[in-house]
Design a protein around this motif. Structure first.
Motif, short mmCIF file in Angstrom:
data_model
loop_
_atom_site.label_atom_id
_atom_site.label_comp_id
_atom_site.label_asym_id
_atom_site.label_seq_id
_atom_site.Cartn_x
_atom_site.Cartn_y
_atom_site.Cartn_z
N THR A 19 18.87 -55.75 46.87
CA THR A 19 18.33 -54.45 46.49
C THR A 19 17.52 -53.81 47.62
O THR A 19 17.24 -52.63 47.58
CB THR A 19 17.44 -54.55 45.24
N ARG A 20 17.15 -54.62 48.62
CA ARG A 20 16.30 -54.11 49.70
C ARG A 20 16.81 -54.59 51.07
O ARG A 20 17.21 -55.73 51.21
CB ARG A 20 14.87 -54.62 49.54
N LEU A 48 26.66 -50.29 50.55
CA LEU A 48 25.24 -50.38 50.19
C LEU A 48 25.00 -50.04 48.71
O LEU A 48 23.91 -49.61 48.34
CB LEU A 48 24.43 -49.45 51.09
N THR A 49 25.99 -50.25 47.87
CA THR A 49 25.92 -49.93 46.45
C THR A 49 24.67 -50.48 45.78
O THR A 49 24.02 -49.79 44.99
CB THR A 49 27.17 -50.46 45.70
N ASP A 50 24.31 -51.73 46.07
CA ASP A 50 23.19 -52.38 45.40
C ASP A 50 21.84 -52.14 46.06
O ASP A 50 20.80 -52.51 45.50
CB ASP A 50 23.43 -53.90 45.34
N VAL A 51 21.83 -51.54 47.24
CA VAL A 51 20.58 -51.37 48.00
C VAL A 51 19.84 -50.12 47.52
O VAL A 51 20.33 -49.00 47.67
CB VAL A 51 20.87 -51.27 49.52
N ALA A 78 28.62 -46.66 53.10
CA ALA A 78 29.20 -46.20 51.85
C ALA A 78 28.28 -46.48 50.67
O ALA A 78 27.56 -47.49 50.66
CB ALA A 78 30.56 -46.87 51.61
N ALA A 79 28.33 -45.58 49.69
CA ALA A 79 27.67 -45.74 48.39
C ALA A 79 26.15 -45.87 48.51
O ALA A 79 25.54 -46.77 47.94
CB ALA A 79 28.27 -46.93 47.64
N LEU A 80 25.54 -44.94 49.22
CA LEU A 80 24.08 -44.96 49.37
C LEU A 80 23.41 -44.39 48.13
O LEU A 80 23.79 -43.32 47.65
CB LEU A 80 23.66 -44.12 50.58
N MET A 81 22.43 -45.11 47.61
CA MET A 81 21.61 -44.60 46.51
C MET A 81 20.76 -43.45 47.06
O MET A 81 20.50 -43.38 48.25
CB MET A 81 20.72 -45.71 45.95
#
Length: 112
Positions: A19-20, A48-51, A78-81
């Motif tokens: 997550t970090r 980076l889906t989970d970050v 890809a997939a930046l929060m």
């Protein structure tokens, strides 16, 4: 640092299952990226889906990972929060990296 890699459509996809990416894991991230991408595909997609959090050390680690790839290879993100995306935009790193909404978009936009 939990990370995994797969190959798809000529791309190497590295997934960060954390997550970090911060000062506590930055060195481990760089080392693992080097191990996972050594001799891999010319295009690497960092999933980076989970970050949900990245600090300056994490940003530096991702820049270092890009540099480790060398000039003939490219690192896509890809997939930046939203919080992570904001860090890349505020630091203008969005002009350095190709940032995609999803892994599928990164692979699809660059295939062929």
């Amino acid at each position: 640092m939990q990370m995994s890699t797969i190959s798809r459509s000529g791309f190497q996809i590295v997934t960060v299952a954390e997550t970090r990416i911060d000062a506590a894991v930055a060195i481990a991230f760089k080392d693992q990226m080097r191990q996972l991408t050594d001799g891999g595909a010319p295009d690497v997609v960092l999933d980076l889906t989970d970050v949900s959090f990245i600090d300056s050390s994490g940003l530096g680690a991702i820049v270092a990972a890009m540099k480790q790839l060398g000039k003939d290879r490219r690192l896509h993100l890809a997939a930046l929060m939203p919080n992570v995306d904001k860090v890349f935009r505020l630091t203008r790193m969005d002009t350095v990296f190709a940032i995609h909404d999803s892994v599928e978009q990164a692979v699809g936009a660059n295939a062929g």
